[in-house]
Design a protein around this motif. Structure first.
Motif, PDB file in Angstrom:
ATOM      1  N   SER A  58       0.847  -1.191   0.000  1.00 35.37           N
ATOM      2  CA  SER A  58       0.000   0.000   0.000  1.00 35.37           C
ATOM      3  C   SER A  58       0.885   1.244   0.000  1.00 35.37           C
ATOM      4  O   SER A  58       1.814   1.347   0.803  1.00 35.37           O
ATOM      5  N   SER A  59       0.636   2.168  -0.912  1.00 36.71           N
ATOM      6  CA  SER A  59       1.494   3.346  -1.056  1.00 36.71           C
ATOM      7  C   SER A  59       1.391   4.282   0.140  1.00 36.71           C
ATOM      8  O   SER A  59       0.351   4.384   0.794  1.00 36.71           O
ATOM      9  N   ILE A  69       1.660   9.240  -5.947  1.00 39.67           N
ATOM     10  CA  ILE A  69       0.602   8.228  -5.882  1.00 39.67           C
ATOM     11  C   ILE A  69      -0.231   8.433  -4.622  1.00 39.67           C
ATOM     12  O   ILE A  69       0.309   8.558  -3.520  1.00 39.67           O
ATOM     13  N   THR A 107      -2.979   3.411  -2.309  1.00 42.88           N
ATOM     14  CA  THR A 107      -3.052   2.772  -3.625  1.00 42.88           C
ATOM     15  C   THR A 107      -2.167   1.527  -3.656  1.00 42.88           C
ATOM     16  O   THR A 107      -1.063   1.525  -3.106  1.00 42.88           O
ATOM     17  N   VAL A 127       0.554  -0.660  -5.013  1.00 40.39           N
ATOM     18  CA  VAL A 127       1.715  -0.398  -5.858  1.00 40.39           C
ATOM     19  C   VAL A 127       2.720  -1.546  -5.735  1.00 40.39           C
ATOM     20  O   VAL A 127       2.620  -2.384  -4.834  1.00 40.39           O
TER      21      VAL A 127
END
Length: 218
Positions: A54-55, A63, A67, A69
């Motif tokens: 998870s970003s 980002i 999100t 990633v």
């Protein structure tokens, strides 16, 4: 990817895995192990294992937070030179041991040249092999291939853990500047290198680390 140069960086001197349970008030440092097994998700058994993650905005402001990633921080490696420099800049005594695992490292590298900072090898491919004379080309089945993503920035959480472990509250704020050095107009981290796995396998102490500088063409 083709490569311009290949350099033997040094020897694997220590290996550490990340505990799955990071909760609680007691500082949880990485645990010394005899070997590490890597696959394309990272270090098997590590709390940071995964092809994706998870970003977080402090890692990539492009980002949105949360999100899904690609995980580019599957492992962290640090050289003995970086560890010694941070120890000195923190003004710790000889009795106040600073171990690689306390800084979140999974691998400690004893460099062939004593002043080698592993954090400078971002963008390089890294080969870990029992072969002390690897000259490039296809690696053996017993070699691990990594991608160096970025120098590891020092974080407040590590400073808090060190402060609690060593009984010095000032380390909460002193760790971060101690792990950054001025180079030109910018401050560069010396907390080691983070990256991902290109080819998995087993890593043991005494194996050799090589850095391959890419041409930028494939």
């Amino acid at each position: 990817m083709n490569y311009k140069t290949i350099t033997r960086i040094g020897t694997i001197a220590g290996l550490y895995n990340s505990p799955n349970d990071l909760s609680g008030d007691v500082p949880r440092f990485n645990v010394p192990v005899a070997s590490l097994r890597f696959d394309i998700g990272g270090i098997i058994g590590s709390t940071y294992h995964g092809v994706t993650t998870s970003s977080k905005p402090f890692r990539n402001p492009l980002i949105p937070e949360g999100t899904l990633v690609r995980n580019t921080r599957q492992w962290l490696a640090i050289s003995q030179a970086e560890l010694d420099t941070i120890h000195q800049r923190l003004c710790l005594s000889k009795e106040e041991t600073l171990e690689a695992r306390m800084l979140g490292a999974n691998m400690l590298i004893e460099p062939d040249q004593g002043d080698t900072f592993l954090s400078r090898f971002h963008g390089y491919s890294l080969v870990i092999s029992p072969d002390g004379n690897y000259q490039g080309g296809p690696v053996g089945n017993d070699a691990v291939v990594l991608e160096g993503y970025a120098g590891a920035m020092p974080c407040k959480q590590t400073g808090k853990k060190l402060a609690k472990h060593l009984g010095d509250e000032t380390l909460k704020t002193r760790f971060k500047p101690a792990a950054l050095i001025q180079e030109g107009e910018r401050k560069q981290p010396i907390r080691g290198l983070v990256g991902s796995v290109l080819k998995g396998g087993k890593v043991q102490r005494g194996q050799f680390l090589y850095a391959l500088k890419p041409t930028g063409f494939e």
